[in-house]
Design a protein around this motif. Structure first.
Motif, short mmCIF file in Angstrom:
data_model
loop_
_atom_site.label_atom_id
_atom_site.label_comp_id
_atom_site.label_asym_id
_atom_site.label_seq_id
_atom_site.Cartn_x
_atom_site.Cartn_y
_atom_site.Cartn_z
N GLY A 40 0.78 -1.22 0.00
CA GLY A 40 0.00 0.00 0.00
C GLY A 40 0.82 1.27 0.00
O GLY A 40 0.26 2.36 0.07
N LYS A 41 2.13 1.14 -0.09
CA LYS A 41 2.99 2.32 -0.08
C LYS A 41 3.81 2.40 -1.36
O LYS A 41 3.97 1.42 -2.08
N GLU A 42 4.35 3.58 -1.61
CA GLU A 42 5.18 3.77 -2.78
C GLU A 42 6.57 3.18 -2.54
O GLU A 42 7.00 2.99 -1.41
N ARG A 43 7.23 2.90 -3.65
CA ARG A 43 8.59 2.38 -3.56
C ARG A 43 9.49 3.47 -2.97
O ARG A 43 9.43 4.63 -3.39
N GLU A 44 10.31 3.08 -2.03
CA GLU A 44 11.10 4.03 -1.25
C GLU A 44 12.58 3.76 -1.44
O GLU A 44 13.03 2.59 -1.37
N PHE A 45 13.35 4.80 -1.63
CA PHE A 45 14.79 4.67 -1.78
C PHE A 45 15.41 4.34 -0.43
O PHE A 45 15.10 4.97 0.57
N VAL A 46 16.31 3.36 -0.43
CA VAL A 46 17.00 2.97 0.80
C VAL A 46 18.44 3.48 0.77
O VAL A 46 18.92 4.06 1.75
N GLY A 47 19.09 3.26 -0.32
CA GLY A 47 20.48 3.70 -0.45
C GLY A 47 21.07 3.19 -1.75
O GLY A 47 20.40 2.49 -2.50
N GLY A 48 22.32 3.55 -1.98
CA GLY A 48 22.93 3.12 -3.23
C GLY A 48 24.44 3.15 -3.15
O GLY A 48 25.03 3.57 -2.14
N ILE A 49 25.03 2.69 -4.22
CA ILE A 49 26.49 2.65 -4.30
C ILE A 49 26.90 2.86 -5.75
O ILE A 49 26.29 2.32 -6.67
N ARG A 50 27.92 3.67 -5.91
CA ARG A 50 28.48 3.86 -7.25
C ARG A 50 29.55 2.80 -7.43
O ARG A 50 30.49 2.73 -6.65
N TRP A 51 29.37 1.98 -8.46
CA TRP A 51 30.25 0.84 -8.61
C TRP A 51 31.70 1.28 -8.75
O TRP A 51 32.59 0.71 -8.11
N ASN A 52 31.95 2.28 -9.55
CA ASN A 52 33.30 2.82 -9.70
C ASN A 52 33.64 3.64 -8.46
O ASN A 52 33.06 4.69 -8.22
N GLY A 53 34.54 3.15 -7.67
CA GLY A 53 34.97 3.89 -6.48
C GLY A 53 34.29 3.47 -5.20
O GLY A 53 34.80 3.71 -4.12
N GLY A 54 33.11 2.86 -5.32
CA GLY A 54 32.44 2.34 -4.14
C GLY A 54 31.81 3.36 -3.22
O GLY A 54 31.53 3.08 -2.06
N ILE A 55 31.57 4.57 -3.72
CA ILE A 55 30.94 5.59 -2.88
C ILE A 55 29.50 5.15 -2.58
O ILE A 55 28.76 4.74 -3.48
N THR A 56 29.14 5.25 -1.32
CA THR A 56 27.80 4.84 -0.91
C THR A 56 27.04 6.00 -0.29
O THR A 56 27.62 6.99 0.13
N TRP A 57 25.75 5.84 -0.26
CA TRP A 57 24.89 6.80 0.41
C TRP A 57 23.64 6.09 0.88
O TRP A 57 23.22 5.10 0.29
N SER A 58 23.07 6.57 1.95
CA SER A 58 21.87 5.97 2.52
C SER A 58 20.85 7.06 2.82
O SER A 58 21.21 8.21 3.05
N GLU A 59 19.61 6.64 2.82
CA GLU A 59 18.54 7.56 3.17
C GLU A 59 18.75 7.99 4.64
O GLU A 59 19.18 7.18 5.47
N ASP A 60 18.46 9.22 4.93
CA ASP A 60 18.74 9.77 6.26
C ASP A 60 18.13 8.93 7.37
O ASP A 60 18.76 8.69 8.41
N SER A 61 16.92 8.47 7.17
CA SER A 61 16.21 7.74 8.21
C SER A 61 16.82 6.37 8.48
O SER A 61 16.55 5.77 9.52
N MET A 62 17.65 5.90 7.58
CA MET A 62 18.23 4.58 7.73
C MET A 62 19.74 4.62 7.99
O MET A 62 20.33 3.58 8.27
N ARG A 63 20.29 5.80 7.88
CA ARG A 63 21.73 5.92 8.07
C ARG A 63 22.08 5.52 9.49
O ARG A 63 21.43 5.88 10.44
N GLY A 64 23.14 4.74 9.60
CA GLY A 64 23.53 4.25 10.92
C GLY A 64 23.02 2.86 11.20
O GLY A 64 23.58 2.14 12.01
N ARG A 65 21.97 2.47 10.53
CA ARG A 65 21.44 1.11 10.68
C ARG A 65 21.69 0.28 9.43
O ARG A 65 21.89 -0.93 9.52
N PHE A 66 21.66 0.91 8.27
CA PHE A 66 21.81 0.20 7.00
C PHE A 66 23.15 0.58 6.37
O PHE A 66 23.51 1.75 6.31
N THR A 67 23.86 -0.42 5.89
CA THR A 67 25.16 -0.21 5.26
C THR A 67 25.19 -0.94 3.92
O THR A 67 24.79 -2.11 3.83
#
Length: 125
Positions: free
Chosen positions: A41-68
């Protein structure tokens, strides 16, 4: 690119779970990989991602610290380590790959070209 997510399951609140997304068909070099989730019943939500070249990652603010997010270049696989899971994390989790994703579009599902079938994560209270 074919993507296959795995590792979902039923866990209790506070537990950890590690999802995998294996890619086949080509190297992920040059791609941005994203994790999304969708609860009923909810929209698809972004969790986080990674740029394959270099491995830079980012996470949604609400999940940062719990999701890696991480990657294994040799296995052409990305991972989503989820710690301190909460019942509200219950959803189907999807991985996606995009060759034209930029910083301003990385949270947008339509920016990604390839999607794998979801893997269900259920967190009980």
């Amino acid at each position: 690119v074919q993507l296959q997510a795995s590792g979902g399951g039923l866990v209790q609140a506070g537990d950890s779970l590690k999802l995998s997304c294996a890619a086949s068909g080509r190297t992920l070099r040059g791609y941005v990989m994203g994790w999304f989730r969708q609860a009923p019943g909810k929209e698809r939500e972004f969790v986080g991602g990674i740029r394959w070249n270099g491995g830079i990652t980012w996470s949604e603010d609400s999940m940062r610290g719990r999701f890696t997010i991480s990657r294994d270049i040799a296995k052409n696989t990305i991972y989503l380590q989820m710690d301190s899971l909460k019942p509200e994390d219950t959803a189907a989790y999807f991985c996606a790959a995009g060759s034209r994703v930029i910083n301003t579009t990385r949270r947008i599902a339509s920016s990604y070209d390839y999607w794998g079938p979801g893997t269900q994560v259920t967190v009980s209270s």
